[in-house]
Design a protein around this motif. Structure first.
Motif, mmCIF file in Angstrom:
data_model
loop_
_atom_site.group_PDB
_atom_site.id
_atom_site.type_symbol
_atom_site.label_atom_id
_atom_site.label_comp_id
_atom_site.label_asym_id
_atom_site.label_seq_id
_atom_site.Cartn_x
_atom_site.Cartn_y
_atom_site.Cartn_z
ATOM 1 N N PHE A 1 1.899 81.452 55.946
ATOM 2 C CA PHE A 1 1.516 81.460 54.482
ATOM 3 C C PHE A 1 2.507 82.464 53.804
ATOM 4 O O PHE A 1 2.937 82.161 52.783
ATOM 5 C CB PHE A 1 0.204 82.139 54.593
ATOM 6 C CG PHE A 1 -0.348 82.228 52.962
ATOM 7 C CD1 PHE A 1 -1.022 81.216 52.401
ATOM 8 C CD2 PHE A 1 -0.361 83.579 52.354
ATOM 9 C CE1 PHE A 1 -1.297 81.268 50.908
ATOM 10 C CE2 PHE A 1 -0.493 83.251 50.897
ATOM 11 C CZ PHE A 1 -1.214 82.334 50.239
ATOM 12 N N ILE B 1 5.995 81.026 53.250
ATOM 13 C CA ILE B 1 6.168 79.694 52.353
ATOM 14 C C ILE B 1 5.786 80.055 51.126
ATOM 15 O O ILE B 1 6.526 79.649 49.882
ATOM 16 C CB ILE B 1 5.132 78.764 52.797
ATOM 17 C CG1 ILE B 1 5.334 77.953 54.119
ATOM 18 C CG2 ILE B 1 4.892 77.574 51.852
ATOM 19 C CD1 ILE B 1 4.454 77.031 54.572
ATOM 20 N N TYR B 2 4.885 81.012 50.868
ATOM 21 C CA TYR B 2 4.517 81.320 49.480
ATOM 22 C C TYR B 2 4.727 82.737 48.723
ATOM 23 O O TYR B 2 4.435 82.630 47.637
ATOM 24 C CB TYR B 2 2.790 81.118 49.436
ATOM 25 C CG TYR B 2 2.326 79.694 49.813
ATOM 26 C CD1 TYR B 2 2.364 78.775 48.806
ATOM 27 C CD2 TYR B 2 1.532 79.449 51.078
ATOM 28 C CE1 TYR B 2 1.832 77.552 49.162
ATOM 29 C CE2 TYR B 2 1.360 78.189 51.518
ATOM 30 C CZ TYR B 2 1.479 77.269 50.541
ATOM 31 O OH TYR B 2 0.959 75.927 50.672
ATOM 32 N N SER B 3 5.154 83.566 49.465
ATOM 33 C CA SER B 3 5.647 84.464 48.672
ATOM 34 C C SER B 3 6.972 84.603 47.964
ATOM 35 O O SER B 3 7.665 83.587 48.300
ATOM 36 C CB SER B 3 6.079 85.827 49.915
ATOM 37 O OG SER B 3 7.145 85.337 50.712
ATOM 38 N N SER B 4 7.066 85.306 46.840
ATOM 39 C CA SER B 4 8.053 85.220 45.987
ATOM 40 C C SER B 4 9.351 85.837 46.822
ATOM 41 O O SER B 4 9.074 86.597 47.927
ATOM 42 C CB SER B 4 7.885 85.948 44.712
ATOM 43 O OG SER B 4 7.777 87.452 45.070
ATOM 44 N N TYR C 1 13.414 78.385 53.246
ATOM 45 C CA TYR C 1 12.580 78.943 54.114
ATOM 46 C C TYR C 1 12.474 78.180 55.446
ATOM 47 O O TYR C 1 11.811 78.537 56.559
ATOM 48 C CB TYR C 1 11.176 79.136 53.670
ATOM 49 C CG TYR C 1 10.600 77.960 53.232
ATOM 50 C CD1 TYR C 1 9.805 77.559 54.068
ATOM 51 C CD2 TYR C 1 10.361 77.562 51.970
ATOM 52 C CE1 TYR C 1 8.892 76.309 53.818
ATOM 53 C CE2 TYR C 1 9.409 76.515 51.497
ATOM 54 C CZ TYR C 1 8.855 75.903 52.421
ATOM 55 O OH TYR C 1 7.823 74.760 52.044
#
Length: 265
Positions: free
Chosen positions: A20, A23-26, A134
């Motif tokens: 998570f 994939i989703y962190s800035s 990523y």
């Protein structure tokens, strides 16, 4: 609870969180997380140096552990060169004007350089992989994990010939071969589904990353054996410290980055 059970539970908790996060962190949040990881691993390596009976200078180490990853994050060569200058300059000046300038002078300065470049420099290449895509981080992870897993279970059952007994007595040549095969298979599967690399590039990069990971694992084992410890820390139940978790990645990340930059992009 057995060590194996602790390893499984820790993995179940950490792996979804890691996926998570990647994939989703800035970009900024990812860098901060990576920086925190680097600082913890560098601290653990500093303790290994202490336990081996040597010294390293804390101020240049901390500063280098921040500046070098930051230079990778912003992708500025001039900032990286400035970081290297400041680290080397401070190491020499701090030792020169410290309380015991002639006490293990060469070793102290040398181990300070080693601490800065072994963890912060090598692992900062993960940031460059994130800057590209990523999926290359996941590609790196699945190759290393597959190599470790295949080598571990195949080595337990069929391992007869020691790989490098003086450094890591439990590793076997049979396990090494199984690990490389597993890395190629899993790397190929991930590449086909997500990266769409050619089979040739996939097989070569998977082999190089898995091989680098084995070397990285052996290097950390060498440091731990010299320090007479089993693990670099106890941060993760059943898995040891942070450095224990990223030892293979330290070597695998730069190898993958350079291969991607030189032959794929």
């Amino acid at each position: 609870m057995t060590n194996q059970s602790q390893r499984i539970i820790t993995a179940i908790v950490l792996i979804p969180s890691l996926i998570f996060f990647i994939i989703y962190s800035s970009d900024l949040v990812f860098f901060i997380g990576l920086l925190a990881l680097i600082l913890v691993a560098a601290y653990e390596f500093s303790k290994l140096i202490d336990k081996a009976g040597y010294k390293n200078l804390k101020l240049p180490t901390i500063l280098g552990s921040v500046l070098i990853p930051f230079s990778f994050y912003i992708e500025r060569v001039d900032v990286f060169l400035f970081s290297v200058f400041i680290i080397s300059f401070l190491s020499l000046v701090v030792k020169l004007f410290g309380s015991k300038p002639l006490d293990d002078t060469y070793r102290t300065v040398g181990f300070t350089f080693l601490n800065v470049f072994y963890v912060p420099f090598y692992f900062s290449f993960v940031q460059l992989l994130k800057n590209i895509n990523y999926h290359y981080i996941f590609y790196l992870l699945v190759i290393i994990w597959a190599s470790d897993t295949f080598a571990y279970f195949f080595g337990i059952k069929f391992g007869k010939h020691r790989l490098y007994e003086i450094i890591s007595p439990k590793k076997s040549i049979e396990g090494l071969i199984a690990g490389l095969v597993g890395a190629l298979l899993v790397g190929l599967a991930y590449s086909i589904i997500f990266l769409k690399l050619s089979i040739v590039h996939t097989l070569i990069s998977s082999f190089l990353v898995a091989g680098a990971g084995v070397v990285g694992d052996l290097v950390e084992s060498m440091f731990k054996r010299k320090a007479s410890v089993k693990d670099s820390g106890n941060l993760f139940p059943g898995h040891g410290g942070m450095l224990d978790r990223i030892d293979s990645l330290l070597f695998g990340a730069p190898v993958l980055y350079f291969y991607v930059e030189m032959f794929i992009l």
